[in-house]
Design an enzyme around this catalytic site. Structure first.
Site, PDB file in Angstrom:
ATOM      1  N   LYS A  78      65.838   8.984  -2.483  1.00  0.00           N
ATOM      2  CA  LYS A  78      65.575   9.594  -3.794  1.00  0.00           C
ATOM      3  C   LYS A  78      64.424  10.591  -3.672  1.00  0.00           C
ATOM      4  CE  LYS A  78      64.787   8.178  -8.634  1.00  0.00           C
ATOM      5  NZ  LYS A  78      64.546   7.058  -9.575  1.00  0.00           N
ATOM      6  N   SER A 158      67.535   6.902 -13.868  1.00  0.00           N
ATOM      7  CA  SER A 158      67.205   8.140 -13.238  1.00  0.00           C
ATOM      8  C   SER A 158      67.698   8.268 -11.797  1.00  0.00           C
ATOM      9  CB  SER A 158      65.683   8.331 -13.224  1.00  0.00           C
ATOM     10  OG  SER A 158      65.055   7.383 -12.396  1.00  0.00           O
ATOM     11  N   SER A 182      66.221   2.257 -14.038  1.00  0.00           N
ATOM     12  CA  SER A 182      66.688   3.422 -13.274  1.00  0.00           C
ATOM     13  C   SER A 182      67.392   3.111 -11.967  1.00  0.00           C
ATOM     14  CB  SER A 182      65.519   4.360 -12.981  1.00  0.00           C
ATOM     15  OG  SER A 182      65.176   5.098 -14.115  1.00  0.00           O
TER      16      SER A 182
END
Lengths: 495, 95
Positions: A78, A158, A182
């Site tokens: 990420k 997210s 998330s």
């Protein structure tokens, strides 16, 4: 072997150790899958040269017989994790051009274990969002579709790039982070597994901070076993993060027996929301029956302050964000606005932050500024922290009464269409996290496991919540649920 | 509690984010929606409840006050939008 990118971590590890495959082969398969998946917009900074070098080193290590489980496994990372020499911009314009001189502890731990990084993954800007529509790189697209309908769906957020990449087999697994859901919400929207460990399990050092008292990193994987393997490699005490727990990390994978006889599973009545779709209700009932059939003892429980978790979160998280994001000032790194003649330092701050932060981030920073400002600090911020104490106490009481884990839906719906929430007010979007946010407020481990599909064939997930530091037991319960649910569906490739 | 344009402008100023005058009404409206949602916290009886400071009961570790990774001026300045002579450079602050 064909389709090496489709392997799980555990299968790849076994094949690597047997010499049936090399990390270079695995890595090449993933790199070409990434190349062919531009339509998903999951990978935003590719690192093929680094990946190939790491894969060669991993193969050398495996040949010497010194191979931890993650050795040679190609991963996506990420964009929130700082990675040395590789752009790390939290999907924000304000960190454009930022290439860290250091490595986050979690990625360093993975690299020490021999893992391979394919590149950085798209996400909501500063991890603020539930649909991956706030990214400076543009939306991520979910590989799943509603039957033959070509409408692009959100992968959730997210960690939307991580979820999309794992579900589409672009990598074997990915790192995610979870401040209010998330990891778990996007995992549920894409039919994969994701665990947020206990607060303090993974070091936050080098992870771009959103809300420091809530943020935790975790793995997003194709199976529960893979989550157990990868979490073990990610976590551990780190002197660089003062909230990182100095306690031993057990062998999570060894704890996956699938035996949950006599385990007590709580079903919290407050998670039965008005207007919840029948399919979610049914999935929850089915999951409960599966755990019961596996020998668990099912009990109705009450977590009376659940309703107040989301409003408390939307005080605490923006407050911490407004403080954490104060560092983006156009002085030390990232974007600086072009200044007009006579502009001073205040204009530099204000223009830089207006240009660099997207709309949702600006809104949250300002809400946080407001709730922390003189005259409102007690009414909002301190009250929210008191409510947080009560939310945690609710969990402590049920665990003290003998509950081993709590079963809830992971999300209030299946994946929705990109753009469908554009006209909704911000609170509508926040409701996505209604089942997950309590877990962050209480610092507990929570895992999303794919458990079924809706009428349109979209994946749905269930969430299990465990006692603090008991990820091993939680993963084992999740493993039993995974086996009973037998979710094996994959999105049909259209990209 | 309702946020008016003046308060919205003040919050933007405190947050050091430039907001154009004509964007203030929409911003104030969004604040009001969010704060309306947060208002529910007023229903909770929090008498005698301590505000949470640490979610996991642990004593923060202390470490020796020594330099561990010093002398990295180049690395620290490497990402600066404007660095000169070993310093971060900013617009003139003092006349």
């Amino acid at each position: 072997m064909t389709d090496l990118n489709r392997l799980t971590i555990s299968d790849a590890r076994d094949a690597l150790r047997k010499g049936d495959v090399t990390s270079v082969e695995l890595t090449e398969a993933c790199l070409s899958a990434v190349q062919g998946a531009g339509a998903l917009n999951a990978f935003v900074h590719d690192t093929p040269d680094l990946a190939r070098a790491q894969a060669q080193a991993a193969d050398a290590r495996i040949a010497q017989g010194d191979a931890p489980a993650m050795c040679g496994i190609p991963l996506g990372i990420k964009d929130l994790f700082c990675t040395r020499g590789v752009p790390s911009q939290a999907a924000s314009r304000i960190l454009e051009g930022f290439t860290p001189e250091y490595e986050s502890t979690v990625t360093q731990n993975l690299f020490d274990a021999g893992a391979v990084m394919l590149g950085k993954l798209n996400m909501d800007e500063f991890a603020m969002g539930s649909s991956n529509e706030t990214s400076c790189y543009g939306n991520v697209v979910n590989p799943w579709r509603r039957g033959n309908d070509e409408a692009a769906l959100t992968p959730g957020g997210s960690s939307g790039g991580s979820a999309s990449a794992v579900a589409a087999d672009l990598c074997l697994a990915a790192t995610g982070t979870d401040t209010g859901g998330s990891i778990r919400q996007p995992a549920a929207f894409t039919g994969i597994t994701g665990i947020k460990p206990t607060y303090g399990r993974c070091s936050r050092w080098g992870v771009v901070a959103f809300a420091s008292s809530l943020d935790q990193a975790g793995p997003m994987t194709k199976t529960v076993r893979d989550s157990a393997i990868m979490l073990g490699a990610m976590c551990g005490h780190d002197p660089k993060d003062s909230t990182s727990a100095d306690i031993p990390v057990p062998d999570f994978e060894a704890m996956l027996t699938g035996d949950i006889k006599g385990k007590v599973i709580g079903i919290p009545k407050e998670y039965r929301m008005d207007g919840m779709p029948d399919e979610i209700e049914q999935l929850w009932a089915d999951g409960t029956a599966m755990l019961k059939d596996a020998g668990a003892d099912i009990r109705d429980i009450s977590l009376p302050h659940t309703k107040y978790a989301l409003p408390a979160y939307y005080v605490i998280a923006p407050a911490e964000a407004s403080s954490n994001l104060a560092r983006y000032d156009g002085v030390r790194y990232g974007h600086r606005a072009k200044l007009a003649q006579g502009d001073g330092i205040t204009e530099m701050y204000e223009k830089t932050r207006a240009e660099g932060f997207g709309h949702e981030v600006q809104r949250r920073v300002m809400v946080g500024t407001y709730v922390l400002s003189a005259g409102f600090y007690d009414a909002y911020y301190n009250r929210a922290r008191k409510v947080r104490t009560l939310i945690k106490r609710d969990f402590e009481e049920v665990f003290a009464a003998g509950i081993d884990a709590i079963l809830t839906p992971a999300t209030p719906s299946a994946a929705f269409g990109l753009g469908e929430m554009t006209d909704a007010d911000p609170v509508q979007m926040y409701l996505n996290d209604v089942f997950t946010v309590t877990v962050n407020l209480a610092g507990l481990p929570g895992i999303a496991v794919p458990a079924g599909t809706d009428k349109q064939g979209l994946p749905l997930g269930l969430q299990l919540i465990g006692r603090p530091w008991d990820e091993g037991d939680l993963l084992n319960t999740a493993y039993a649920l995974e086996q009973a649910a037998g979710f094996v569906a994959k999105p049909a490739k259209w990209w | 509690m309702s946020i008016d344009l003046e308060t919205a402008a003040k919050v933007a100023k405190l947050a050091r984010i430039r907001v154009d005058e004509d964007a203030l009404p929409a911003l104030a409206q969004e604040f009001n929606t969010i704060l309306g949602f947060i208002e529910q916290l007023g229903e909770v009886d929090v008498t005698g409840v301590e505000p949470m400071t640490s979610v996991t009961p642990q004593r923060l570790k202390r470490r020796d006050d020594v330099v561990t990774e010093g002398d990295q001026q180049d690395k620290i300045l490497s990402n600066a939008p404007d660095a000169r002579e070993g310093f971060f450079a900013v617009p003139k602050v003092v006349e």
